[in-house]
Design a protein around this motif. Structure first.
Motif, PDB file in Angstrom:
ATOM      1  N   VAL A 122       0.848  -1.197   0.000  1.00 56.29           N
ATOM      2  CA  VAL A 122       0.000   0.000   0.000  1.00 56.29           C
ATOM      3  C   VAL A 122       0.880   1.242   0.000  1.00 56.29           C
ATOM      4  O   VAL A 122       2.087   1.176   0.238  1.00 56.29           O
ATOM      5  N   ASP A 123       0.264   2.380  -0.257  1.00 56.45           N
ATOM      6  CA  ASP A 123       0.917   3.672  -0.089  1.00 56.45           C
ATOM      7  C   ASP A 123       0.425   4.300   1.203  1.00 56.45           C
ATOM      8  O   ASP A 123      -0.709   4.042   1.642  1.00 56.45           O
ATOM      9  N   PHE A 124       1.270   5.148   1.798  1.00 56.66           N
ATOM     10  CA  PHE A 124       0.907   5.832   3.033  1.00 56.66           C
ATOM     11  C   PHE A 124       0.920   7.341   2.849  1.00 56.66           C
ATOM     12  O   PHE A 124       1.714   7.878   2.069  1.00 56.66           O
ATOM     13  N   THR A 125       0.053   7.999   3.592  1.00 56.00           N
ATOM     14  CA  THR A 125       0.090   9.459   3.663  1.00 56.00           C
ATOM     15  C   THR A 125       1.248   9.877   4.563  1.00 56.00           C
ATOM     16  O   THR A 125       1.971   9.049   5.121  1.00 56.00           O
ATOM     17  N   ASP A 126       1.392  11.188   4.737  1.00 53.58           N
ATOM     18  CA  ASP A 126       2.282  11.695   5.774  1.00 53.58           C
ATOM     19  C   ASP A 126       1.789  11.171   7.122  1.00 53.58           C
ATOM     20  O   ASP A 126       0.590  10.906   7.291  1.00 53.58           O
ATOM     21  N   PRO A 127       2.675  11.023   8.104  1.00 52.07           N
ATOM     22  CA  PRO A 127       2.229  10.548   9.416  1.00 52.07           C
ATOM     23  C   PRO A 127       1.199  11.496  10.040  1.00 52.07           C
ATOM     24  O   PRO A 127       1.324  12.713   9.915  1.00 52.07           O
ATOM     25  N   TYR A 128       0.187  10.923  10.698  1.00 45.04           N
ATOM     26  CA  TYR A 128      -0.770  11.768  11.413  1.00 45.04           C
ATOM     27  C   TYR A 128      -0.597  11.681  12.918  1.00 45.04           C
ATOM     28  O   TYR A 128      -1.243  12.423  13.650  1.00 45.04           O
ATOM     29  N   TYR A 129       0.275  10.789  13.389  1.00 45.51           N
ATOM     30  CA  TYR A 129       0.780  10.889  14.756  1.00 45.51           C
ATOM     31  C   TYR A 129       2.025  10.020  14.899  1.00 45.51           C
ATOM     32  O   TYR A 129       2.332   9.201  14.029  1.00 45.51           O
ATOM     33  N   SER A 130       2.771  10.267  15.966  1.00 44.90           N
ATOM     34  CA  SER A 130       4.010   9.536  16.240  1.00 44.90           C
ATOM     35  C   SER A 130       3.790   8.626  17.441  1.00 44.90           C
ATOM     36  O   SER A 130       3.123   9.010  18.405  1.00 44.90           O
ATOM     37  N   ASN A 131       4.380   7.446  17.382  1.00 40.06           N
ATOM     38  CA  ASN A 131       4.123   6.444  18.397  1.00 40.06           C
ATOM     39  C   ASN A 131       5.424   5.960  19.035  1.00 40.06           C
ATOM     40  O   ASN A 131       6.508   6.120  18.470  1.00 40.06           O
ATOM     41  N   LYS A 132       5.297   5.363  20.209  1.00 43.58           N
ATOM     42  CA  LYS A 132       6.407   4.726  20.904  1.00 43.58           C
ATOM     43  C   LYS A 132       5.947   3.357  21.390  1.00 43.58           C
ATOM     44  O   LYS A 132       4.759   3.157  21.653  1.00 43.58           O
ATOM     45  N   LEU A 133       6.884   2.441  21.518  1.00 44.97           N
ATOM     46  CA  LEU A 133       6.584   1.127  22.083  1.00 44.97           C
ATOM     47  C   LEU A 133       7.152   1.055  23.494  1.00 44.97           C
ATOM     48  O   LEU A 133       8.307   1.419  23.727  1.00 44.97           O
ATOM     49  N   GLN A 134       6.330   0.576  24.444  1.00 49.48           N
ATOM     50  CA  GLN A 134       6.783   0.495  25.826  1.00 49.48           C
ATOM     51  C   GLN A 134       6.147  -0.701  26.525  1.00 49.48           C
ATOM     52  O   GLN A 134       4.984  -1.032  26.289  1.00 49.48           O
ATOM     53  N   PHE A 135       6.920  -1.343  27.380  1.00 48.18           N
ATOM     54  CA  PHE A 135       6.435  -2.496  28.134  1.00 48.18           C
ATOM     55  C   PHE A 135       5.545  -2.053  29.294  1.00 48.18           C
ATOM     56  O   PHE A 135       5.751  -0.997  29.890  1.00 48.18           O
ATOM     57  N   ILE A 136       4.582  -2.913  29.638  1.00 50.18           N
ATOM     58  CA  ILE A 136       3.858  -2.800  30.896  1.00 50.18           C
ATOM     59  C   ILE A 136       3.903  -4.153  31.587  1.00 50.18           C
ATOM     60  O   ILE A 136       4.005  -5.200  30.932  1.00 50.18           O
ATOM     61  N   ALA A 137       3.844  -4.125  32.907  1.00 53.59           N
ATOM     62  CA  ALA A 137       3.871  -5.353  33.711  1.00 53.59           C
ATOM     63  C   ALA A 137       3.290  -5.011  35.082  1.00 53.59           C
ATOM     64  O   ALA A 137       3.044  -3.835  35.385  1.00 53.59           O
ATOM     65  N   PRO A 138       3.070  -6.011  35.933  1.00 57.29           N
ATOM     66  CA  PRO A 138       2.495  -5.730  37.247  1.00 57.29           C
ATOM     67  C   PRO A 138       3.373  -4.805  38.091  1.00 57.29           C
ATOM     68  O   PRO A 138       4.609  -4.847  38.018  1.00 57.29           O
ATOM     69  N   LYS A 139       2.717  -3.969  38.877  1.00 58.74           N
ATOM     70  CA  LYS A 139       3.433  -3.129  39.823  1.00 58.74           C
ATOM     71  C   LYS A 139       4.143  -4.006  40.858  1.00 58.74           C
ATOM     72  O   LYS A 139       3.759  -5.145  41.099  1.00 58.74           O
ATOM     73  N   ASN A 140       5.160  -3.424  41.473  1.00 58.93           N
ATOM     74  CA  ASN A 140       5.908  -4.104  42.543  1.00 58.93           C
ATOM     75  C   ASN A 140       6.567  -5.403  42.078  1.00 58.93           C
ATOM     76  O   ASN A 140       6.860  -6.283  42.883  1.00 58.93           O
ATOM     77  N   VAL A 141       6.774  -5.525  40.761  1.00 58.22           N
ATOM     78  CA  VAL A 141       7.491  -6.670  40.206  1.00 58.22           C
ATOM     79  C   VAL A 141       8.743  -6.146  39.510  1.00 58.22           C
ATOM     80  O   VAL A 141       8.672  -5.196  38.732  1.00 58.22           O
ATOM     81  N   ASP A 142       9.871  -6.753  39.827  1.00 58.00           N
ATOM     82  CA  ASP A 142      11.126  -6.354  39.185  1.00 58.00           C
ATOM     83  C   ASP A 142      11.086  -6.794  37.722  1.00 58.00           C
ATOM     84  O   ASP A 142      11.101  -7.988  37.424  1.00 58.00           O
ATOM     85  N   PHE A 143      11.010  -5.835  36.842  1.00 55.03           N
ATOM     86  CA  PHE A 143      10.849  -6.134  35.411  1.00 55.03           C
ATOM     87  C   PHE A 143      11.761  -5.199  34.636  1.00 55.03           C
ATOM     88  O   PHE A 143      11.464  -4.015  34.470  1.00 55.03           O
ATOM     89  N   LYS A 144      12.878  -5.736  34.188  1.00 52.60           N
ATOM     90  CA  LYS A 144      13.811  -4.950  33.378  1.00 52.60           C
ATOM     91  C   LYS A 144      13.681  -5.396  31.930  1.00 52.60           C
ATOM     92  O   LYS A 144      13.320  -6.541  31.647  1.00 52.60           O
ATOM     93  N   THR A 145      13.990  -4.490  31.007  1.00 59.02           N
ATOM     94  CA  THR A 145      13.682  -4.755  29.605  1.00 59.02           C
ATOM     95  C   THR A 145      14.894  -5.174  28.774  1.00 59.02           C
ATOM     96  O   THR A 145      14.760  -5.344  27.570  1.00 59.02           O
ATOM     97  N   ASP A 146      16.062  -5.328  29.415  1.00 62.32           N
ATOM     98  CA  ASP A 146      17.208  -5.788  28.626  1.00 62.32           C
ATOM     99  C   ASP A 146      17.053  -7.284  28.345  1.00 62.32           C
ATOM    100  O   ASP A 146      16.296  -8.003  29.004  1.00 62.32           O
ATOM    101  N   LYS A 147      17.787  -7.746  27.368  1.00 61.08           N
ATOM    102  CA  LYS A 147      17.611  -9.108  26.857  1.00 61.08           C
ATOM    103  C   LYS A 147      17.854 -10.161  27.929  1.00 61.08           C
ATOM    104  O   LYS A 147      17.085 -11.128  28.050  1.00 61.08           O
ATOM    105  N   ASP A 148      18.912  -9.983  28.732  1.00 62.69           N
ATOM    106  CA  ASP A 148      19.223 -10.982  29.753  1.00 62.69           C
ATOM    107  C   ASP A 148      18.138 -11.045  30.830  1.00 62.69           C
ATOM    108  O   ASP A 148      17.767 -12.127  31.288  1.00 62.69           O
TER     109      ASP A 148
END
Length: 249
Positions: free
Chosen positions: A101-127
């Motif tokens: 398909v073809d796309f128009t100019d962007p109409y908004y910008s997005n980010k990807l971010q993790f969510i997880a339970p509070k009070n849980v040690d959750f780091k996002t690095d690979k290890d």
């Protein structure tokens, strides 16, 4: 008498053509399962940021628009099968999709971010994520990012809708979710999301969201012009502020 008939016929043709032009209707494709960008209200009507931006663009183009909903997995094939004329459903602009398909100019910008339970040690690095079960919606940038970045180090579960991913998270079948920041932001405000939080910084910040159209369709440029107009006259900001206390443009 013959000349009168010719004049009458010409007038009728002109009138019919004008009426047809004024009655032009475009169909916009939306998933309707991705709040706050697109979903259905209690009456079954499609609502959300995408829908309101689409309506504003149609108003600028001076055309009537109706909504056609489609499951996410088949939404690009539905566009190319002419089930609708343009697709405004929070779709990331990617090189792979540009082949279809073809796309128009962007109409908004997005980010990807993790969510997880509070009070849980959750780091996002690979290890740190090794052995974790992480969810994402199928056929999204988040799902692709998980596969490309973490590979076999984590168990990736993909879902047909974002809502089903959230259901598995709250049921304890997932350690976390990777999704669009603003969709997660909305869900974290809900009763179901109160026990969860963002983890780490966004892992992807260059995601641009565009309106998809069929290849070489001139409607692309009309949509781009209309987008510039709603940004310039404040219409975009008014819609943005209804959903977010910050700009996502």
């Amino acid at each position: 008498m013959q000349n009168y008939k010719k004049v009458f016929l010409a007038a009728a043709v002109t009138l019919a053509f004008s009426a047809g032009a004024m009655a032009e209707t475009l169909k916009m494709g939306i998933e309707a399962a991705y709040p706050p960008f697109n979903n259905k209200d209690a009456s079954g009507n499609v609502v959300g940021f995408d829908k309101e931006i689409g309506d504003a663009l149609c108003a600028k183009m001076k055309v009537e628009c109706t909504v056609v909903t489609s499951d996410w997995d088949g939404i690009i094939p539905a566009l190319n099968a002419k089930k609708f004329d343009f697709l405004i459903s929070s779709m990331s602009i990617t090189d792979e999709r540009k082949q279809a398909v073809d796309f128009t100019d962007p109409y908004y910008s997005n980010k990807l971010q993790f969510i997880a339970p509070k009070n849980v040690d959750f780091k996002t690095d690979k290890d740190a994520l090794k052995g974790k079960v992480i969810g994402a919606q199928r056929a999204t940038l988040a799902g692709t990012f998980l596969e490309d970045t973490y590979g076999d180090d984590i168990t990736i579960k993909l879902y047909d809708t974002q809502e089903n991913a959230y259901l598995d998270l709250t049921s304890g079948r997932l350690d976390g979710i990777l999704a669009d920041k603003y969709v997660n932001y909305e869900w974290l405000k809900s009763d179901a999301g109160r026990s969860y939080e963002f983890k780490g910084d966004p892992v992807e910040e260059s995601d641009k969201i565009g309106i998809a159209v069929r290849k070489n369709d001139p409607i692309r440029e009309k949509l781009n012009v209309a987008l510039k107009e709603i940004v310039a006259d404040g219409t975009y900001k008014k819609i943005n502020d209804k959903y977010f206390p910050f700009s996502i443009y």
